[in-house]
Design an enzyme around this catalytic site. Sequence first.
Site, PDB file in Angstrom:
ATOM      1  CE  LYS A  11     -83.936   7.000 -92.942  1.00 27.33           C
ATOM      2  NZ  LYS A  11     -83.824   8.445 -93.248  1.00 27.33           N
ATOM      3  CE1 TYR A  51     -84.166   8.106 -98.630  1.00 26.13           C
ATOM      4  CE2 TYR A  51     -82.149   6.849 -98.309  1.00 26.13           C
ATOM      5  CZ  TYR A  51     -83.384   7.281 -97.849  1.00 26.13           C
ATOM      6  OH  TYR A  51     -83.853   6.893 -96.617  1.00 26.13           O
ATOM      7  CG  ASN A 114     -84.725  10.427 -90.333  1.00 25.65           C
ATOM      8  OD1 ASN A 114     -84.139   9.454 -90.787  1.00 25.65           O
ATOM      9  ND2 ASN A 114     -85.525  11.182 -91.063  1.00 25.65           N
ATOM     10  CG  HIS A 117     -87.425   5.499 -96.029  1.00 22.53           C
ATOM     11  ND1 HIS A 117     -87.401   6.740 -96.615  1.00 22.53           N
ATOM     12  CD2 HIS A 117     -88.142   4.698 -96.863  1.00 22.53           C
ATOM     13  CE1 HIS A 117     -88.058   6.692 -97.771  1.00 22.53           C
ATOM     14  NE2 HIS A 117     -88.511   5.461 -97.942  1.00 22.53           N
ATOM     15  CD  GLU A 128     -89.585   4.241-101.033  1.00 19.82           C
ATOM     16  OE1 GLU A 128     -89.278   5.406-101.323  1.00 19.82           O
ATOM     17  OE2 GLU A 128     -90.048   3.917 -99.909  1.00 19.82           O
TER      18      GLU A 128
HETATM   19  P1  CMP Z   1     -86.262   9.788 -95.379  1.00 11.20           P
HETATM   20  O1  CMP Z   1     -87.685   9.756 -94.959  1.00 11.20           O
HETATM   21  O2  CMP Z   1     -85.498   8.535 -95.397  1.00 11.20           O
HETATM   22  O3  CMP Z   1     -86.178  10.462 -96.825  1.00 11.20           O
HETATM   23  C1  CMP Z   1     -85.120  11.274 -97.255  1.00 11.20           C
HETATM   24  C2  CMP Z   1     -84.131  11.507 -96.178  1.00 11.20           C
HETATM   25  O4  CMP Z   1     -83.246  12.573 -96.398  1.00 11.20           O
HETATM   26  C3  CMP Z   1     -84.855  11.890 -94.897  1.00 11.20           C
HETATM   27  O5  CMP Z   1     -85.517  10.782 -94.383  1.00 11.20           O
HETATM   28  C4  CMP Z   1     -83.730  12.454 -94.067  1.00 11.20           C
HETATM   29  O6  CMP Z   1     -83.071  11.474 -93.291  1.00 11.20           O
HETATM   30  C5  CMP Z   1     -82.813  12.998 -95.127  1.00 11.20           C
HETATM   31  N1  CMP Z   1     -82.851  14.455 -95.072  1.00 11.20           N
HETATM   32  C6  CMP Z   1     -83.853  15.260 -95.412  1.00 11.20           C
HETATM   33  N2  CMP Z   1     -83.537  16.547 -95.213  1.00 11.20           N
HETATM   34  C7  CMP Z   1     -82.291  16.549 -94.742  1.00 11.20           C
HETATM   35  C8  CMP Z   1     -81.407  17.565 -94.357  1.00 11.20           C
HETATM   36  N3  CMP Z   1     -81.758  18.861 -94.441  1.00 11.20           N
HETATM   37  N4  CMP Z   1     -80.202  17.202 -93.909  1.00 11.20           N
HETATM   38  C9  CMP Z   1     -79.840  15.887 -93.860  1.00 11.20           C
HETATM   39  N5  CMP Z   1     -80.650  14.876 -94.231  1.00 11.20           N
HETATM   40  C10 CMP Z   1     -81.866  15.203 -94.658  1.00 11.20           C
END
Ligand code: CMP
Length: 143
Positions: A11, A51, A114, A117, A128
């Site tokens: 990311k 998403y 984070n 993904h 994906e």
């Molecule tokens: P990812 O695994 O990319 O899939 C969906 C993404 O949404 C997740 O990682 C997070 O980065 C994001 N996400 C999920 N929950 C939250 C939250 N409560 N606040 C902000 N981002 C979120």
Amino acid sequence: MAKILTLGMLKPDAIASGKAGAIIAHIQNEGFSIRAARLTRLTPAQAGKFYEVHKDRPFYADLVAFMTSGPVLPMALEREDAVAHFRKVIGATDPAEAAPGTIRKLFAESKGKNAVHGSDSPENGVREVAFFFPESEIAGLWG
Ligand code: CMP
């Protein structure tokens, strides 16, 4: 067990922090082969589509804004049990809850930022990988 593909994506925070190389080394040390990869910048429409499953969640707008804030690096990753193993390697969504030694524990700063993904099911892995890579680039890799 046959080798399959999953979609792993670095990311914008992981690219901006200069940790992409360390994260890719971590992924390769876990036995994944990179079968396709591209540094790219998502448009809001592309991030929204990727998403789409989260479109009714309160964090959707922030997620799309963050994922379009800088380059991302999607990769088609091959390994036995690729989807489940990659989820284990990246750790829980929130780095504060991620197990020691996981990518998110080592490299991520928050639930939103984070670092990486990973597809959450084999079906989403197929969807994906196809989202980022044309058939010509991944032909023959599905085993
Ligand atoms: P990812 O695994 O990319 O899939 C969906 C993404 O949404 C997740 O990682 C997070 O980065 C994001 N996400 C999920 N929950 C939250 C939250 N409560 N606040 C902000 N981002 C979120």
